[in-house]
Enzyme design. Structure first.
Site, PDB file in Angstrom:
ATOM      1  N   CYS A 108      36.543 -18.010  53.253  1.00  0.00           N
ATOM      2  CA  CYS A 108      37.497 -17.340  54.785  1.00  0.00           C
ATOM      3  C   CYS A 108      36.005 -17.619  55.839  1.00  0.00           C
ATOM      4  O   CYS A 108      34.859 -16.754  55.377  1.00  0.00           O
ATOM      5  CB  CYS A 108      37.307 -15.373  54.082  1.00  0.00           C
ATOM      6  N   HIS A 114      46.180 -14.928  52.443  1.00  0.00           N
ATOM      7  CA  HIS A 114      45.171 -14.486  52.586  1.00  0.00           C
ATOM      8  C   HIS A 114      45.243 -13.780  53.962  1.00  0.00           C
ATOM      9  O   HIS A 114      43.930 -12.366  53.514  1.00  0.00           O
ATOM     10  CB  HIS A 114      44.036 -15.730  52.609  1.00  0.00           C
ATOM     11  N   GLU A 115      45.717 -14.324  54.922  1.00  0.00           N
ATOM     12  CA  GLU A 115      45.366 -14.122  56.287  1.00  0.00           C
ATOM     13  C   GLU A 115      46.212 -12.127  56.616  1.00  0.00           C
ATOM     14  O   GLU A 115      45.975 -11.392  57.065  1.00  0.00           O
ATOM     15  CB  GLU A 115      46.553 -13.955  56.946  1.00  0.00           C
ATOM     16  N   HIS A 148      43.995 -10.145  55.135  1.00  0.00           N
ATOM     17  CA  HIS A 148      43.652  -9.489  56.472  1.00  0.00           C
ATOM     18  C   HIS A 148      44.200  -8.916  57.622  1.00  0.00           C
ATOM     19  O   HIS A 148      44.051  -7.878  57.347  1.00  0.00           O
ATOM     20  CB  HIS A 148      42.782 -10.668  57.549  1.00  0.00           C
TER      21      HIS A 148
END
Length: 180
Positions: free
Chosen positions: A88, A130-131, A134
């Protein structure tokens, strides 16, 4: 213009991003600046707006073909399992072996304002997961459990201390942690 990438400990990374109501010139400018930041990072594949301090649901990525962006992405379906090292830009230098779904179907809005769906597999599927984490205020550390989380946090703190002390290393600070 390039943004500064926010790193672990910045409260903006733990806050859920707001959906975008209208893809307008401000969103296009944000996407352009996020691409500049991604390129300037030197090693990132993707970037979510909260990582640059903007609490909006925007993700940009560049796997070498055409750089792309999606607004208000959400995972509609997922399937399978895939174990792979995950890193990351907001937790620089640390790579952790993580198990995530192997395939995902993502729905969002293009920069033209059209609803789009993207079928993604392996690395691209992991990137979306993953994004989108976020965008929901979830960091890589939050996906770890027990001893793996403790080890990752301890190693990241050690890496930060070394960087702050100016410890010179032949290789860039990078540590891979496997599942227990």
């Amino acid at each position: 213009m390039s943004y500064k990438i926010r790193t672990y400990g910045d409260p903006v990374l733990k806050t859920k991003a707001a959906p975008i109501e209208n893809v307008d010139g401000r969103v296009i400018r944000l996407v352009d600046e996020m691409f500049d930041t991604l390129v300037d990072s030197g090693n990132g594949l993707a970037l979510a707006a909260p990582q640059v301090g903007v609490q909006k649901q925007v993700v940009v990525w560049d796997f070498g073909d055409d750089p792309l962006a999606i607004v208000n992405p959400e995972i509609i379906e997922s399937d399978g399992e895939w174990l792979f090292d995950e890193g990351c830009l907001s937790i620089p230098g640390l790579y952790v072996e993580m198990l995530r779904p192997k395939q995902v179907l993502v729905r969002g809005v293009s920069l033209d304002g059209e609803i789009i769906e993207i079928e993604a597999d392996e690395l691209e599927a992991r990137m979306f997961q993953h994004e989108i984490d976020h965008l929901n205020g979830v960091l890589m550390f939050d996906r770890l459990e027990g001893d793996q989380r403790k080890e990752a946090m301890r190693e990241y703190r050690r890496m930060e201390e070394q960087a702050a002390a100016g410890v010179q290393q032949r290789q860039p600070l990078r540590k891979r942690l496997g599942l227990s």
